[in-house]
Motif scaffolding. Sequence first.
Motif, PDB file in Angstrom:
ATOM      1  N   GLY A 180       0.907  -1.292   0.071  1.00 46.32           N
ATOM      2  CA  GLY A 180       0.038  -0.049  -0.202  1.00 46.32           C
ATOM      3  C   GLY A 180       0.832   1.437  -0.130  1.00 46.32           C
ATOM      4  N   LYS A 181       0.376   2.424  -0.681  1.00 50.06           N
ATOM      5  CA  LYS A 181       1.068   3.558  -0.599  1.00 50.06           C
ATOM      6  C   LYS A 181       1.189   4.227   0.494  1.00 50.06           C
ATOM      7  CE  LYS A 181      -0.505   3.669  -5.540  1.00 50.06           C
ATOM      8  NZ  LYS A 181      -1.504   4.261  -6.512  1.00 50.06           N
ATOM      9  N   SER A 239       2.381  11.373  -9.673  1.00 51.21           N
ATOM     10  CA  SER A 239       1.304  10.370 -10.043  1.00 51.21           C
ATOM     11  C   SER A 239       0.376   9.431  -8.973  1.00 51.21           C
ATOM     12  CB  SER A 239       1.966   9.469 -10.993  1.00 51.21           C
ATOM     13  OG  SER A 239       2.960   8.636 -10.213  1.00 51.21           O
ATOM     14  N   ASN A 240       0.792   9.562  -7.735  1.00 48.35           N
ATOM     15  CA  ASN A 240       0.202   8.932  -6.768  1.00 48.35           C
ATOM     16  C   ASN A 240       0.024   9.917  -5.558  1.00 48.35           C
ATOM     17  OD1 ASN A 240       0.220   5.901  -7.828  1.00 48.35           O
ATOM     18  ND2 ASN A 240       2.241   6.781  -8.091  1.00 48.35           N
ATOM     19  N   PRO A 241      -0.848  10.735  -5.632  1.00 46.45           N
ATOM     20  CA  PRO A 241      -1.156  12.084  -4.694  1.00 46.45           C
ATOM     21  C   PRO A 241      -1.531  11.471  -3.227  1.00 46.45           C
ATOM     22  CG  PRO A 241      -2.971  12.025  -6.237  1.00 46.45           C
ATOM     23  CD  PRO A 241      -1.872  11.194  -6.860  1.00 46.45           C
ATOM     24  N   ASP A 242      -2.066  10.101  -3.039  1.00 47.20           N
ATOM     25  CA  ASP A 242      -2.506   9.649  -2.003  1.00 47.20           C
ATOM     26  C   ASP A 242      -1.195   8.942  -0.982  1.00 47.20           C
ATOM     27  OD1 ASP A 242      -2.465   7.757  -3.905  1.00 47.20           O
ATOM     28  OD2 ASP A 242      -3.828   6.496  -2.850  1.00 47.20           O
ATOM     29  N   ALA A 243      -0.144   8.823  -1.638  1.00 50.45           N
ATOM     30  CA  ALA A 243       0.860   8.241  -1.275  1.00 50.45           C
ATOM     31  C   ALA A 243       1.393   8.957   0.177  1.00 50.45           C
ATOM     32  CB  ALA A 243       1.944   7.969  -2.114  1.00 50.45           C
ATOM     33  N   LEU A 244       1.792   8.261   1.079  1.00 51.57           N
ATOM     34  CA  LEU A 244       2.370   9.179   2.273  1.00 51.57           C
ATOM     35  C   LEU A 244       3.692   9.851   1.965  1.00 51.57           C
ATOM     36  CD1 LEU A 244       2.090   9.609   5.418  1.00 51.57           C
ATOM     37  CD2 LEU A 244       3.450   7.558   5.668  1.00 51.57           C
ATOM     38  N   LYS A 245       3.894  11.145   2.355  1.00 49.17           N
ATOM     39  CA  LYS A 245       5.001  11.772   2.092  1.00 49.17           C
ATOM     40  C   LYS A 245       6.194  11.222   2.858  1.00 49.17           C
ATOM     41  CE  LYS A 245       2.829  16.065   0.842  1.00 49.17           C
ATOM     42  NZ  LYS A 245       2.710  17.449   1.084  1.00 49.17           N
ATOM     43  N   LEU A 246       7.595  11.271   2.448  1.00 45.38           N
ATOM     44  CA  LEU A 246       8.489  10.899   3.170  1.00 45.38           C
ATOM     45  C   LEU A 246       8.693  11.852   4.501  1.00 45.38           C
ATOM     46  CD1 LEU A 246      11.332  10.574   0.720  1.00 45.38           C
ATOM     47  CD2 LEU A 246      10.220   8.787   1.875  1.00 45.38           C
TER      48      LEU A 246
END
Length: 208
Positions: free
Chosen positions: A153-154, A192-199
């Motif tokens: 999961g992202k 391209s995956n704005p819902d991915a958790l930021k570092l």
Amino acid sequence: MVKVSEIMTRSVITIRGSAPVAAALQRMLQQGIHALVVDRQHPQDAYGIITDTDIVTRALAFGRDLKRLRVYEIMSKPCIVVNPDLAVEYVARLFSNTGISVAPVIQSELLGIVTITDLLTHEALLSNPQETQLTDQIDQAIALAEQTCQTFGKQSQQCVEAWAKVDALQTEWAYQTQTRLDQTAYDAFRASNPDALKLEDYDNWCSG
């Protein structure tokens, strides 16, 4: 990645700091080398180094008598040293930044010596440069990160950690090649995956 221990010369010619510079020069000429490591006086002492360039610029250029002049008067001490586990690319960068061409290899004790000639004559450095190695590693890390994010999961810890490794490799590549990164692979993934958790969000989450 080639380490210093793989290209260094293990047989190191040394000399006492109290020896005449003439003796140092004679030893260099006999051995066909350009530098001598100056012995320590005790275990807490620092190593020194005297090079043929030192003899020319600090002695001959001023008409000094090499038989009366002592090594300690023109040597460099403490000298710049390198770790045997250091990647040779960093040794090349060190030589470039400091203007030296030789350095003792030390890890608690004197293990060897590495020179600019060692860098220029090692086949692996010329045929398989670190830039190429890093590019391959980055491609592999990106593929693994994308697969990890699909699997876990992202928003997962595993996803962010995988992209953090990509970021670290790209940062090293940018440093080695002196290239500015306008967008990292992780930036492209985030776009391209704005819902991915930021570092940075993950760092904050982990710290507290």
